[in-house]
Design an enzyme around this catalytic site. Structure first.
Site, mmCIF file in Angstrom:
data_model
loop_
_atom_site.group_PDB
_atom_site.id
_atom_site.type_symbol
_atom_site.label_atom_id
_atom_site.label_comp_id
_atom_site.label_asym_id
_atom_site.label_seq_id
_atom_site.Cartn_x
_atom_site.Cartn_y
_atom_site.Cartn_z
ATOM 1 N N HIS A 138 20.945 39.425 -14.820
ATOM 2 C CA HIS A 138 19.524 39.585 -15.179
ATOM 3 C C HIS A 138 19.227 40.957 -15.791
ATOM 4 O O HIS A 138 18.114 41.161 -16.298
ATOM 5 C CB HIS A 138 18.630 39.398 -13.949
ATOM 6 C CG HIS A 138 18.637 38.013 -13.392
ATOM 7 N ND1 HIS A 138 18.427 36.892 -14.159
ATOM 8 C CD2 HIS A 138 18.849 37.560 -12.122
ATOM 9 C CE1 HIS A 138 18.505 35.812 -13.397
ATOM 10 N NE2 HIS A 138 18.771 36.190 -12.160
ATOM 11 N N ASP A 175 25.149 30.153 -12.669
ATOM 12 C CA ASP A 175 24.157 30.548 -11.670
ATOM 13 C C ASP A 175 22.921 29.650 -11.807
ATOM 14 O O ASP A 175 22.619 29.152 -12.892
ATOM 15 C CB ASP A 175 23.773 32.007 -11.912
ATOM 16 C CG ASP A 175 22.984 32.631 -10.773
ATOM 17 O OD1 ASP A 175 23.578 33.357 -9.967
ATOM 18 O OD2 ASP A 175 21.750 32.406 -10.702
ATOM 19 N N HIS A 177 19.963 30.579 -11.777
ATOM 20 C CA HIS A 177 18.971 31.300 -12.576
ATOM 21 C C HIS A 177 19.539 31.608 -13.963
ATOM 22 O O HIS A 177 20.720 31.928 -14.103
ATOM 23 C CB HIS A 177 18.583 32.613 -11.895
ATOM 24 C CG HIS A 177 18.068 32.456 -10.507
ATOM 25 N ND1 HIS A 177 18.884 32.567 -9.396
ATOM 26 C CD2 HIS A 177 16.822 32.193 -10.038
ATOM 27 C CE1 HIS A 177 18.153 32.378 -8.296
ATOM 28 N NE2 HIS A 177 16.908 32.143 -8.663
ATOM 29 N N ASP A 256 24.343 30.077 -6.151
ATOM 30 C CA ASP A 256 23.055 29.807 -5.518
ATOM 31 C C ASP A 256 22.485 28.442 -5.897
ATOM 32 O O ASP A 256 21.382 28.097 -5.470
ATOM 33 C CB ASP A 256 22.043 30.916 -5.811
ATOM 34 C CG ASP A 256 22.115 31.437 -7.236
ATOM 35 O OD1 ASP A 256 22.877 30.880 -8.048
ATOM 36 O OD2 ASP A 256 21.420 32.421 -7.538
#
Length: 319
Positions: A138, A175, A177, A256
Site C-alpha cells: 500500500h 492479498d 486488498h 488475509d
C-alpha cells in the site's frame, strides 16, 4: 551452496516495529509463521538468511526523497521523545502508526527483498520468501498507508530491472486488498506486468478504474470462494503472464483472504494459496529459470497465517 534451494529472509528488527496494543499488524504475525514452520518441519528445508538494511538509493528508486527524509525524521523524533518519557507512537493515518523502531524495521524489510533478488539472480537460490514487516504494497511513491511504509516488492522489482539489467519482471499480488502502492509506483512501466485480485469495494477503494496497460486488476466481491479465484487466475492472469514472458516473478503474498481472517470477507484456504503458488511457479520455470521472490503482505488470523505460509513455502521448495 545447492542450487534449487528456497531462501527464507527475515531479521529480528522486524519484530520491533509495532503500532500499539491490539493492532492487527503486530509482531506476533512473524511468531505465528516461525512457530508453524518449526512444528511442521518446513523450516529445516529452507536456507535461512538475515535480511540486511536496504541502501537509501535502492529505496529511492520507488519512493520520493522528501518522503523518505520526513519519515526518518519522525522516527528519530519519536526515539528522542521516548528517552524522556514521550509518546511511544505517532499516527500516520487512522490505521497506520510508527514507533521509534519503524525506520530500521522498514529498512530491513526492504533489504530482504533486495538481498533475496541478488541471491536468486546469482543462482545461489532458486526462489525466496521474505518473512518481514512492515508490509509494503500500500506504500505509494510519496505516502505511507495501510500499515505500509516502503513498498518492498516494488523496490525489489526495480532493483532487478535497474541494478541487474533484467528487461521484464512480473508482480503477482493475491492479498485481499488492492496493491495500490505498487500500482502507483509501477503503472505504465513497460518492463513490469502486475497481476492482482482483490476484494472490491474495500480498502483502499482503488484498482477498478481503467488501469494502465501493464496492470491486470481483477476486483472481486465479498464472499468470493477460492475456486472462483483459481478460475480467475487461470483465465486472466496466466495468458497475460505467458505472453509477457517474465524473466523473474515477485509476489506480494497476502494471506488475509483466508476464510478465518476477518480482515477480509473472502473464503480462501491454504490449499488455494498452494495452488496459486504452484501456477506462479510453473510460469517461473517456463520463462524465468524458476526465479521467484515472495514478500509477506497481509494475513492477521494467526493460525491461518502460519498454515498458509507453510502451504506457500511447500510449493516454493517442492516439499
Amino acid at each position: 551452496m545447492t542450487v534449487g534451494k528456497t531462501g527464507y529472509f527475515s531479521h529480528r528488527e522486524c519484530w520491533k516495529h509495532e503500532m500499539g496494543p491490539g493492532h492487527p499488524e503486530c509482531p506476533q504475525r512473524l511468531d505465528a509463521i516461525e512457530d508453524r514452520l518449526l512444528i511442521c518441519g518446513v523450516a529445516d528445508a529452507l536456507e535461512r538468511r538475515d535480511a540486511p538494511v536496504a541502501a537509501l538509493g535502492d529505496i529511492a528508486r520507488a519512493h520520493d526523497g522528501a518522503y523518505l527524509q520526513a519519515l526518518q525524521a519522525r522516527c528519530e523524533q519519536l526515539e528522542q521523545a521516548r528517552l524522556i518519557g514521550g509518546a511511544p507512537y505517532a499516527q500516520i493515518d487512522p490505521d497506520t502508526a510508527i514507533n521509534a523502531c519503524t525506520w530500521k524495521a522498514a529498512l530491513h524489510a526492504a533489504g530482504a527483498g533486495i538481498a533475496a533478488t541478488d541471491a536468486v539472480l546469482s543462482g545461489e537460490l532458486e526462489n525466496a520468501f521474505c518473512a518481514v514487516r512492515p508490509p509494503g504494497h500500500h506504500a505509494t511513491r510519496s505516502q505511507a498507508m495501510g500499515f505500509c511504509f516502503f513498498n518492498n516488492v516494488a523496490i525489489a522489482a526495480l532493483h532487478a530491472l535497474e541494478h541487474h539489467g533484467l528487461e521484464r519482471v512480473a508482480i503477482v499480488d493475491f492479498d485481499v486488498h488492492h496493491g495500490n502502492g505498487t500500482e502507483d509506483i509501477l503503472a505504465g512501466d513497460p518492463r513490469v506486468l502486475m497481476v492482482g485480485v482483490f476484494q472490491h469495494p474495500f480498502f483502499p477503494f482503488s484498482g477498478d478504474q481503467q488501469p494502465a496497460q501493464n496492470m491486470v486488476n481483477v476486483p472481486l466481491p465479498a464472499y468470493t470462494k477460492g475456486m472462483d479465484i483459481r478460475e480467475i487466475v487461470e483465465m486472466m492472469w496466466i495468458p497475460r503472464l505467458e505472453a509477457f514472458k517474465p524473466q523473474m516473478i515477485f509476489v506480494s503474498a497476502g494471506f488475509d483472504g483466508h476464510r478465518e481472517d476477518d480482515m477480509g470477507q473472502w473464503s480462501m484456504n491454504e490449499q488455494d494459496y498452494a495452488w496459486i503458488t504452484g501456477r506462479v511457479k510453473d510460469i517461473a520455470r517456463r520463462f524465468a529459470k524458476g526465479r521467484i521472490v515472495s514478500c509477506l503482505e497481509g494475513g492477521y488470523a494467526m493460525s491461518a497465517l502460519g498454515r498458509s505460509v507453510e502451504a506457500h513455502l511447500r510449493e516454493l521448495a517442492d516439499l
